[in-house]
Design an enzyme around this catalytic site. Sequence first.
Site, PDB file in Angstrom:
ATOM      1  N   GLU A 103      -7.862  47.311 -38.208  1.00  0.00           N
ATOM      2  CA  GLU A 103      -7.422  48.109 -37.212  1.00  0.00           C
ATOM      3  C   GLU A 103      -8.337  49.247 -37.494  1.00  0.00           C
ATOM      4  O   GLU A 103      -8.588  49.567 -38.624  1.00  0.00           O
ATOM      5  CB  GLU A 103      -5.976  48.572 -37.050  1.00  0.00           C
ATOM      6  CG  GLU A 103      -5.199  47.614 -36.522  1.00  0.00           C
ATOM      7  CD  GLU A 103      -3.857  47.834 -36.627  1.00  0.00           C
ATOM      8  OE1 GLU A 103      -3.443  49.108 -36.872  1.00  0.00           O
ATOM      9  OE2 GLU A 103      -2.655  47.112 -36.651  1.00  0.00           O
ATOM     10  N   LYS A 126      -6.199  32.975 -44.776  1.00  0.00           N
ATOM     11  CA  LYS A 126      -5.953  34.414 -44.478  1.00  0.00           C
ATOM     12  C   LYS A 126      -4.850  35.020 -45.326  1.00  0.00           C
ATOM     13  O   LYS A 126      -5.256  36.148 -45.644  1.00  0.00           O
ATOM     14  CB  LYS A 126      -5.222  34.229 -43.067  1.00  0.00           C
ATOM     15  CG  LYS A 126      -4.511  35.395 -42.314  1.00  0.00           C
ATOM     16  CD  LYS A 126      -5.571  36.346 -42.126  1.00  0.00           C
ATOM     17  CE  LYS A 126      -4.855  37.860 -41.886  1.00  0.00           C
ATOM     18  NZ  LYS A 126      -5.831  38.952 -41.475  1.00  0.00           N
ATOM     19  N   LEU A 184     -12.026  49.721 -53.284  1.00  0.00           N
ATOM     20  CA  LEU A 184     -11.695  50.275 -54.807  1.00  0.00           C
ATOM     21  C   LEU A 184     -11.433  51.759 -54.683  1.00  0.00           C
ATOM     22  O   LEU A 184     -11.950  52.547 -55.649  1.00  0.00           O
ATOM     23  CB  LEU A 184     -12.927  49.716 -55.856  1.00  0.00           C
ATOM     24  CG  LEU A 184     -12.869  48.551 -56.315  1.00  0.00           C
ATOM     25  CD1 LEU A 184     -14.118  48.446 -57.274  1.00  0.00           C
ATOM     26  CD2 LEU A 184     -11.464  48.103 -57.158  1.00  0.00           C
ATOM     27  N   ALA A 227      -8.907  54.629 -54.870  1.00  0.00           N
ATOM     28  CA  ALA A 227      -7.497  54.967 -55.061  1.00  0.00           C
ATOM     29  C   ALA A 227      -6.967  55.692 -54.239  1.00  0.00           C
ATOM     30  O   ALA A 227      -7.312  56.662 -53.597  1.00  0.00           O
ATOM     31  CB  ALA A 227      -7.348  55.642 -56.655  1.00  0.00           C
ATOM     32  N   GLY A 228      -5.501  55.524 -54.138  1.00  0.00           N
ATOM     33  CA  GLY A 228      -4.802  56.282 -53.024  1.00  0.00           C
ATOM     34  C   GLY A 228      -3.476  56.111 -52.989  1.00  0.00           C
ATOM     35  O   GLY A 228      -2.858  55.574 -54.201  1.00  0.00           O
ATOM     36  N   CYS A 241      -0.097  44.712 -41.890  1.00  0.00           N
ATOM     37  CA  CYS A 241      -0.445  43.107 -42.447  1.00  0.00           C
ATOM     38  C   CYS A 241      -0.270  43.082 -43.981  1.00  0.00           C
ATOM     39  O   CYS A 241       0.375  42.197 -44.562  1.00  0.00           O
ATOM     40  CB  CYS A 241      -2.021  43.059 -42.259  1.00  0.00           C
ATOM     41  SG  CYS A 241      -2.285  42.674 -40.163  1.00  0.00           S
ATOM     42  N   PHE A 286      -9.379  38.438 -38.787  1.00  0.00           N
ATOM     43  CA  PHE A 286      -9.599  39.397 -39.885  1.00  0.00           C
ATOM     44  C   PHE A 286      -9.970  40.713 -39.543  1.00  0.00           C
ATOM     45  O   PHE A 286     -10.518  41.445 -40.325  1.00  0.00           O
ATOM     46  CB  PHE A 286     -10.609  38.617 -40.803  1.00  0.00           C
ATOM     47  CG  PHE A 286     -10.421  37.320 -41.446  1.00  0.00           C
ATOM     48  CD1 PHE A 286      -9.903  37.080 -42.705  1.00  0.00           C
ATOM     49  CD2 PHE A 286     -10.768  36.194 -40.653  1.00  0.00           C
ATOM     50  CE1 PHE A 286      -9.309  36.007 -43.100  1.00  0.00           C
ATOM     51  CE2 PHE A 286     -10.485  34.886 -41.222  1.00  0.00           C
ATOM     52  CZ  PHE A 286      -9.732  34.866 -42.576  1.00  0.00           C
TER      53      PHE A 286
HETATM   54  N1  LIG Z   1      -2.746  44.318 -36.307  1.00  0.00           N
HETATM   55  C1  LIG Z   1      -3.661  43.758 -37.266  1.00  0.00           C
HETATM   56  O1  LIG Z   1      -4.603  44.598 -37.657  1.00  0.00           O
HETATM   57  C2  LIG Z   1      -3.938  42.272 -37.446  1.00  0.00           C
HETATM   58  C3  LIG Z   1      -5.017  41.907 -38.199  1.00  0.00           C
HETATM   59  C4  LIG Z   1      -5.308  40.345 -38.371  1.00  0.00           C
HETATM   60  C5  LIG Z   1      -4.142  39.589 -37.956  1.00  0.00           C
HETATM   61  N2  LIG Z   1      -2.869  39.918 -37.523  1.00  0.00           N
HETATM   62  C6  LIG Z   1      -1.991  39.154 -37.148  1.00  0.00           C
HETATM   63  O2  LIG Z   1      -1.958  38.964 -35.820  1.00  0.00           O
HETATM   64  C7  LIG Z   1      -0.563  38.767 -35.240  1.00  0.00           C
HETATM   65  C8  LIG Z   1      -0.289  39.920 -34.218  1.00  0.00           C
HETATM   66  O3  LIG Z   1      -0.336  41.095 -34.761  1.00  0.00           O
HETATM   67  P1  LIG Z   1      -0.381  42.497 -33.616  1.00  0.00           P
HETATM   68  O4  LIG Z   1      -0.454  43.597 -34.751  1.00  0.00           O
HETATM   69  O5  LIG Z   1      -1.452  42.389 -32.851  1.00  0.00           O
HETATM   70  O6  LIG Z   1       1.156  42.420 -33.074  1.00  0.00           O
HETATM   71  P2  LIG Z   1       1.903  43.426 -32.456  1.00  0.00           P
HETATM   72  O7  LIG Z   1       3.314  43.448 -32.721  1.00  0.00           O
HETATM   73  O8  LIG Z   1       0.875  44.685 -32.038  1.00  0.00           O
HETATM   74  O9  LIG Z   1       1.673  42.548 -30.767  1.00  0.00           O
HETATM   75  C9  LIG Z   1       2.476  41.282 -30.477  1.00  0.00           C
HETATM   76  C10 LIG Z   1       2.662  41.168 -29.039  1.00  0.00           C
HETATM   77  O10 LIG Z   1       3.266  40.062 -28.818  1.00  0.00           O
HETATM   78  C11 LIG Z   1       4.152  40.019 -27.798  1.00  0.00           C
HETATM   79  N3  LIG Z   1       4.865  38.646 -27.464  1.00  0.00           N
HETATM   80  C12 LIG Z   1       5.632  38.358 -28.473  1.00  0.00           C
HETATM   81  N4  LIG Z   1       6.286  37.212 -27.931  1.00  0.00           N
HETATM   82  C13 LIG Z   1       5.362  36.965 -26.799  1.00  0.00           C
HETATM   83  C14 LIG Z   1       5.724  35.606 -25.933  1.00  0.00           C
HETATM   84  N5  LIG Z   1       6.461  34.967 -26.121  1.00  0.00           N
HETATM   85  N6  LIG Z   1       4.953  35.934 -24.703  1.00  0.00           N
HETATM   86  C15 LIG Z   1       4.029  37.027 -24.706  1.00  0.00           C
HETATM   87  N7  LIG Z   1       3.997  38.086 -25.498  1.00  0.00           N
HETATM   88  C16 LIG Z   1       4.776  37.737 -26.498  1.00  0.00           C
HETATM   89  C17 LIG Z   1       4.743  41.278 -28.135  1.00  0.00           C
HETATM   90  O11 LIG Z   1       5.495  41.840 -26.941  1.00  0.00           O
HETATM   91  C18 LIG Z   1       3.750  42.261 -28.505  1.00  0.00           C
HETATM   92  O12 LIG Z   1       3.108  43.150 -27.776  1.00  0.00           O
HETATM   93  C19 LIG Z   1       0.334  39.039 -36.340  1.00  0.00           C
HETATM   94  O13 LIG Z   1       0.653  37.630 -37.043  1.00  0.00           O
HETATM   95  C20 LIG Z   1      -0.320  39.755 -37.359  1.00  0.00           C
HETATM   96  O14 LIG Z   1      -0.161  39.332 -38.803  1.00  0.00           O
HETATM   97  C21 LIG Z   1      -2.876  41.225 -37.218  1.00  0.00           C
END
Ligand SMILES: NC(=O)c1ccc[n+]([C@@H]2O[C@H](COP(=O)([O-])OP(=O)(O)OC[C@H]3O[C@@H](n4cnc5c(N)ncnc54)[C@H](O)[C@@H]3O)[C@@H](O)[C@H]2O)c1
Length: 453
Positions: A155, A207, A253, A255-256, A263, A152
């Site tokens: 960024e 999630k 809440l 506005a933007g 995500c 959760f």
């Molecule tokens: N970014 C966010 O704020 C956030 C928050 C919560 C949940 N999530 C979820 O977490 C997951 C990852 O998101 P992210 O933003 O970190 O993605 P991202 O694209 O930044 O990173 C994913 C990484 O996985 C690597 N990868 C893919 N297949 C691979 C493999 N077989 N072996 C090794 N590396 C591999 C890619 O090269 C990439 O660097 C997603 O499902 C996303 O929805 C993201």
Amino acid sequence: MRVAMIGTGYVGLVSGACFADFGHHVTCVDKDVNKIGALQRGDIPIYEPGLADLVRANVREKRLEFSMLLPEAVRQAEAVFIAVGTPSRRGDGHADLSFVYAAAREIAARLSGFTVVITKSTVPVGTGDEVERIIRELRPDADVAVVSNPEFLREGAAVRDFKHPDRIVVGCEDERARKVMAELYRPLYLNASPILYTQRRTAELIKYAANAFLATKITFINEVADLCERVGADVREVARGVGLDNRIGTKFLHAGPGFGGSCFPKDALALIKIGQDHEAPLRIVETVVAVNDQRKRAMARKVTAALHGNVRGRIVAVIGLTFKPNTDDMREAPSIALITALQDMGAQIRAYDPAGMEQARAMLQGVTYCDNPYSCAEEADALVIVTEWEQFRALDLTRLKGVMARPVLVDLRNVYREDEIRRHGFDYHGIGTMPAGEAPWSGMPALTGAAAS
Ligand SMILES: NC(=O)c1ccc[n+]([C@@H]2O[C@H](COP(=O)([O-])OP(=O)(O)OC[C@H]3O[C@@H](n4cnc5c(N)ncnc54)[C@H](O)[C@@H]3O)[C@@H](O)[C@H]2O)c1
């Protein structure tokens, strides 16, 4: 405990560094040679406050390492996290699970001893079942438990969120795996972060439901903002008056220009698809996605209106390009739709962002990129604030006015107060407020006198 983190993106890198900081030994694995190369040299490939220091400290302590060798990392690990991307699948909007399943296959081949495989990626209900099926099919001999542990973190505040979560959700139906999860998160448990143990499918849905709810809250207040503009109300005060009700809360809440990021858009879409597949459509979420899609481009019409209906040949300066402050992430950022629409209408765009310029350059062509807000505003007919970076909150308005062709400020995040901006000689256009001097829309007059009583 030895941990392998498969996928070293925003989630994998932050989670891996934080688990290492808790005292575990973590190997972060990625297929991206540039990413791993940079990390091994000590360079951090993403912008995230506090992350660089955390990574370097744990590398120094030999608790955190980076590798392209998945087999080696998995073989040694008691806990293997899958933190790869789950983007929207081209064409239909379902979550693309190909990276998750590919990782599951690679992990299966190298399992040794009792191992907990934990899906941290955001995945549709039933993905854990499929990950388990893949592993058991490839390795009937493996002693493995598959757990869902959705992430959760936000960024821009990811390290803090990981270390001080509102809750940790663990979907787990295996007692031994539960003990491993408790051990992994023990430092947080000691800090009294609640751990919600539940069924794997329930965890997967939590999630998506959480993200869809937050996206709904944002979209709700954005539509209220549009109404405020018509009736002469102020959305900031409406939001405060509504949000101070504890049942509602003040967060999300604001506005933007519409929600973006890596995500909310993809997760809301994926939840819609899950609902449709299971004949339980989520009409509210469907509407949220449709309203939000239209809103981002509609912001360009707001800029056009501020320039009296025509931007052709005009210079529009855009500051704040990332989807929110304190990140370099440009995925689905509202600035993309806004800038593209303004370019379609014939405007010339100058742009600046404190951290996202490199990613923006790869996504937005025909833009003049500048070094700071002031050089960006040079000769501009309007300045548009799209993302509320801290450094835009106290701009030198006199200096800005001095460099602009026309002092017009379109503030899509309501960073400024209209009276303050006007005092500096600017024409001001916020969100969900009516510019001073304009009368409320008169199609439906306010009730007065006898009619009101
Ligand atoms: N970014 C966010 O704020 C956030 C928050 C919560 C949940 N999530 C979820 O977490 C997951 C990852 O998101 P992210 O933003 O970190 O993605 P991202 O694209 O930044 O990173 C994913 C990484 O996985 C690597 N990868 C893919 N297949 C691979 C493999 N077989 N072996 C090794 N590396 C591999 C890619 O090269 C990439 O660097 C997603 O499902 C996303 O929805 C993201």
